[in-house]
Design an enzyme around this catalytic site. Structure first.
Site, PDB file in Angstrom:
ATOM      1  N   GLY A 126     -30.954 -35.592  79.833  1.00 10.76           N
ATOM      2  CA  GLY A 126     -32.267 -36.161  79.513  1.00 10.76           C
ATOM      3  C   GLY A 126     -33.266 -35.928  80.644  1.00 10.76           C
ATOM      4  O   GLY A 126     -34.446 -35.631  80.406  1.00 10.76           O
ATOM      5  N   ASP A 127     -32.809 -36.060  81.875  1.00  8.13           N
ATOM      6  CA  ASP A 127     -33.700 -35.852  83.034  1.00  8.13           C
ATOM      7  C   ASP A 127     -34.103 -34.382  83.111  1.00  8.13           C
ATOM      8  O   ASP A 127     -35.242 -34.050  83.452  1.00  8.13           O
ATOM      9  CB  ASP A 127     -32.985 -36.254  84.335  1.00  8.13           C
ATOM     10  CG  ASP A 127     -32.268 -37.581  84.174  1.00  8.13           C
ATOM     11  OD1 ASP A 127     -32.778 -38.425  83.417  1.00  8.13           O
ATOM     12  OD2 ASP A 127     -31.195 -37.762  84.780  1.00  8.13           O
TER      13      ASP A 127
HETATM   14  N1  LIG Z   1     -24.073 -32.098  73.140  1.00 13.62           N
HETATM   15  C1  LIG Z   1     -25.227 -31.428  73.347  1.00 13.62           C
HETATM   16  N2  LIG Z   1     -25.404 -30.189  72.821  1.00 13.62           N
HETATM   17  C2  LIG Z   1     -26.573 -29.521  73.004  1.00 13.62           C
HETATM   18  N3  LIG Z   1     -27.619 -30.023  73.688  1.00 13.62           N
HETATM   19  C3  LIG Z   1     -27.497 -31.259  74.224  1.00 13.62           C
HETATM   20  C4  LIG Z   1     -26.292 -32.022  74.104  1.00 13.62           C
HETATM   21  N4  LIG Z   1     -26.476 -33.202  74.746  1.00 13.62           N
HETATM   22  C5  LIG Z   1     -27.733 -33.167  75.252  1.00 13.62           C
HETATM   23  N5  LIG Z   1     -28.361 -32.017  74.928  1.00 13.62           N
HETATM   24  C6  LIG Z   1     -29.745 -31.599  75.223  1.00 13.62           C
HETATM   25  O1  LIG Z   1     -30.312 -32.467  76.198  1.00 13.62           O
HETATM   26  C7  LIG Z   1     -31.381 -33.242  75.623  1.00 13.62           C
HETATM   27  C8  LIG Z   1     -31.329 -34.657  76.173  1.00 13.62           C
HETATM   28  O2  LIG Z   1     -30.072 -35.225  75.841  1.00 13.62           O
HETATM   29  P1  LIG Z   1     -29.835 -36.779  75.542  1.00 13.62           P
HETATM   30  O3  LIG Z   1     -30.492 -37.156  74.277  1.00 13.62           O
HETATM   31  O4  LIG Z   1     -28.364 -36.983  75.642  1.00 13.62           O
HETATM   32  O5  LIG Z   1     -30.636 -37.466  76.745  1.00 13.62           O
HETATM   33  P2  LIG Z   1     -30.320 -38.838  77.504  1.00 13.62           P
HETATM   34  O6  LIG Z   1     -29.700 -39.805  76.541  1.00 13.62           O
HETATM   35  O7  LIG Z   1     -31.569 -39.237  78.186  1.00 13.62           O
HETATM   36  O8  LIG Z   1     -29.230 -38.320  78.545  1.00 13.62           O
HETATM   37  P3  LIG Z   1     -28.867 -38.755  80.053  1.00 13.62           P
HETATM   38  O9  LIG Z   1     -29.136 -40.234  80.172  1.00 13.62           O
HETATM   39  O10 LIG Z   1     -27.426 -38.377  80.174  1.00 13.62           O
HETATM   40  O11 LIG Z   1     -29.725 -37.929  80.948  1.00 13.62           O
HETATM   41  C9  LIG Z   1     -31.181 -33.146  74.106  1.00 13.62           C
HETATM   42  O12 LIG Z   1     -32.394 -33.324  73.406  1.00 13.62           O
HETATM   43  C10 LIG Z   1     -30.609 -31.725  73.966  1.00 13.62           C
HETATM   44  O13 LIG Z   1     -31.651 -30.754  74.037  1.00 13.62           O
HETATM   45  O1  LIG Z   2     -28.437 -46.735  86.117  1.00  8.91           O
HETATM   46  P1  LIG Z   2     -29.575 -45.839  85.690  1.00  8.91           P
HETATM   47  O2  LIG Z   2     -30.648 -45.747  86.735  1.00  8.91           O
HETATM   48  O3  LIG Z   2     -30.102 -46.173  84.336  1.00  8.91           O
HETATM   49  O4  LIG Z   2     -28.959 -44.359  85.501  1.00  8.91           O
HETATM   50  C1  LIG Z   2     -28.390 -43.694  86.582  1.00  8.91           C
HETATM   51  C2  LIG Z   2     -27.751 -42.400  86.099  1.00  8.91           C
HETATM   52  O5  LIG Z   2     -26.715 -42.638  85.137  1.00  8.91           O
HETATM   53  O6  LIG Z   2     -28.746 -41.616  85.475  1.00  8.91           O
HETATM   54  C3  LIG Z   2     -28.558 -40.239  85.769  1.00  8.91           C
HETATM   55  C4  LIG Z   2     -28.425 -39.464  84.482  1.00  8.91           C
HETATM   56  O7  LIG Z   2     -29.568 -39.620  83.707  1.00  8.91           O
HETATM   57  C5  LIG Z   2     -27.332 -40.163  86.654  1.00  8.91           C
HETATM   58  O8  LIG Z   2     -27.493 -39.168  87.637  1.00  8.91           O
HETATM   59  C6  LIG Z   2     -27.213 -41.543  87.244  1.00  8.91           C
HETATM   60  O9  LIG Z   2     -25.911 -41.893  87.633  1.00  8.91           O
END
Ligand SMILES: Nc1ncnc2c1ncn2[C@@H]1O[C@H](COP(=O)(O)OP(=O)(O)OP(=O)(O)O)[C@@H](O)[C@H]1O
Ligand SMILES: O=P(O)(O)OC[C@@]1(O)O[C@H](CO)[C@@H](O)[C@@H]1O
Length: 300
Positions: A250-251
């Site tokens: 997501g980041d």
């Molecule tokens: N299993 C996957 N296959 C393909 N693309 C993925 C997958 N997981 C994540 N992505 C890509 O990354 C983007 C962000 O993922 P996600 O929705 O999991 O964000 P998040 O929940 O904010 O994740 P995190 O908190 O781990 O950073 C998705 O919109 C997609 O483009």
């Molecule tokens: O506890 P928070 O601040 O919600 O999330 C922290 C965290 O899970 O977010 C990043 C992935 O998005 C990781 O690098 C880190 O460990």
């Protein structure tokens, strides 16, 4: 300049365990330590894309030193406030049949430390970009994001917020340029599970009425939906690939979106770069490289 703020940076301890068994001694198949925290991840991916930023926030103890050292190795500039007591957290990311995470609490941040952050925020200038991302330690007031945005509201600064629940809701009145909830976090804000694209778009538009400009809703392997400030919507599936480590996907998406927007001033291009960066990170052991991102962009 782009500034990222991570209130609670971490060392992410990423362990892979074959068939993890609760209550037993498990041995790892692989392990890795990476600097983490949402703003820090944004800074790393921006750097991989050749864009400079300054990572700000609070660090403490030997873990804090290590976060700073590793960021430097990645070529990222940082301007952290060092807290005298406690230590930055170690977040455990367990990859087995299922993925589980244990995120730590982090050090206690006092009033004097907070004032140092405000002083840095006050130095931001017209045209800068500010990314506020991640949770806040429970020793900080819940309105800390609002306090920061209130200080810069008179300046023309592009603000990106990646946070959940009230932390996010309460900053909408400051008209952030971009917010990036995932579909579950968006649903949480409305107290329900969102089942369809139509429901997601409707909720995103509701957040626009509260002040958000652009809403990027990530949906992991399902891709993402962007509701632009004009009301125009885009949807894209995620590229296909083998998921290796989705921490920071997501980041990475936030970093990609910003990079695309700053280069082209165009939301469609920003959206494409965002999805490619998110998926490229999910398909890598570490955060996405520029080559991986460019390669995936061909598919979107
Ligand atoms: N299993 C996957 N296959 C393909 N693309 C993925 C997958 N997981 C994540 N992505 C890509 O990354 C983007 C962000 O993922 P996600 O929705 O999991 O964000 P998040 O929940 O904010 O994740 P995190 O908190 O781990 O950073 C998705 O919109 C997609 O483009
Ligand atoms: O506890 P928070 O601040 O919600 O999330 C922290 C965290 O899970 O977010 C990043 C992935 O998005 C990781 O690098 C880190 O460990």
């Amino acid at each position: 300049m782009i500034y990222t703020v991570t209130f609670n940076p971490s060392l992410d301890y990423i362990v892979k365990v074959d068939s993890f068994r609760l209550g037993e001694v498990n041995r790892t198949r692989s392990e890795k330590i990476l600097p983490g925290g949402k703003g820090i991840n944004v800074s790393i991916v921006l750097k991989n894309l050749g864009i400079e930023s300054v990572a700000m926030g609070f660090i403490a103890g030997f873990t804090g030193n290590e976060i700073q050292k590793r960021l430097k190795i990645f070529g990222c500039e940082s301007d952290f406030i060092r807290i005298q007591n406690g230590m930055s957290r170690i977040n455990v990311k367990l990859k087995s049949d299922e993925e589980s995470e244990i995120n730590g609490q982090g050090p206690r941040i006092g009033g004097a430390d907070l004032q140092k952050l405000f002083d840095r925020i006050d130095r931001l200038r017209e045209g800068d970009v500010l990314v506020l991302a991640g949770s806040i330690p429970n020793t900080l007031p819940e309105d800390i994001y609002e306090k920061i945005l209130d200080r810069i509201k008179a300046k023309n600064i592009l603000v990106v917020v990646d946070a959940t629940r009230d932390l996010l809701l309460n900053v909408l009145k400051y008209h952030p340029f971009l917010i990036k909830p995932n579909n579950h976090e968006l649903g949480e804000l409305f107290g329900r599970k969102l089942q369809s694209d139509e429901e997601i778009i409707q909720c995103a538009k509701e957040l626009q009425t509260k002040g958000a400009r652009n809403i990027l809703v990530s949906m992991a392997g399902e891709g993402a939906i962007l509701v632009e400030e004009s009301g125009r919507t885009h949807k894209s599936p995620a590229p296909k690939g083998v998921v290796r480590n989705s921490v920071g996907a997501g980041d990475s998406m936030v970093a990609g979106f910003l990079a695309g927007y700053l280069a082209h001033g165009d939301y469609q291009e920003a959206f494409r770069t965002g999805i490619a960066a998110g998926s490229a990170s999910a398909f890598s052991e570490e955060l996405a490289s520029k080559e991986d991102i460019l390669a995936l962009m061909m598919q979107i």
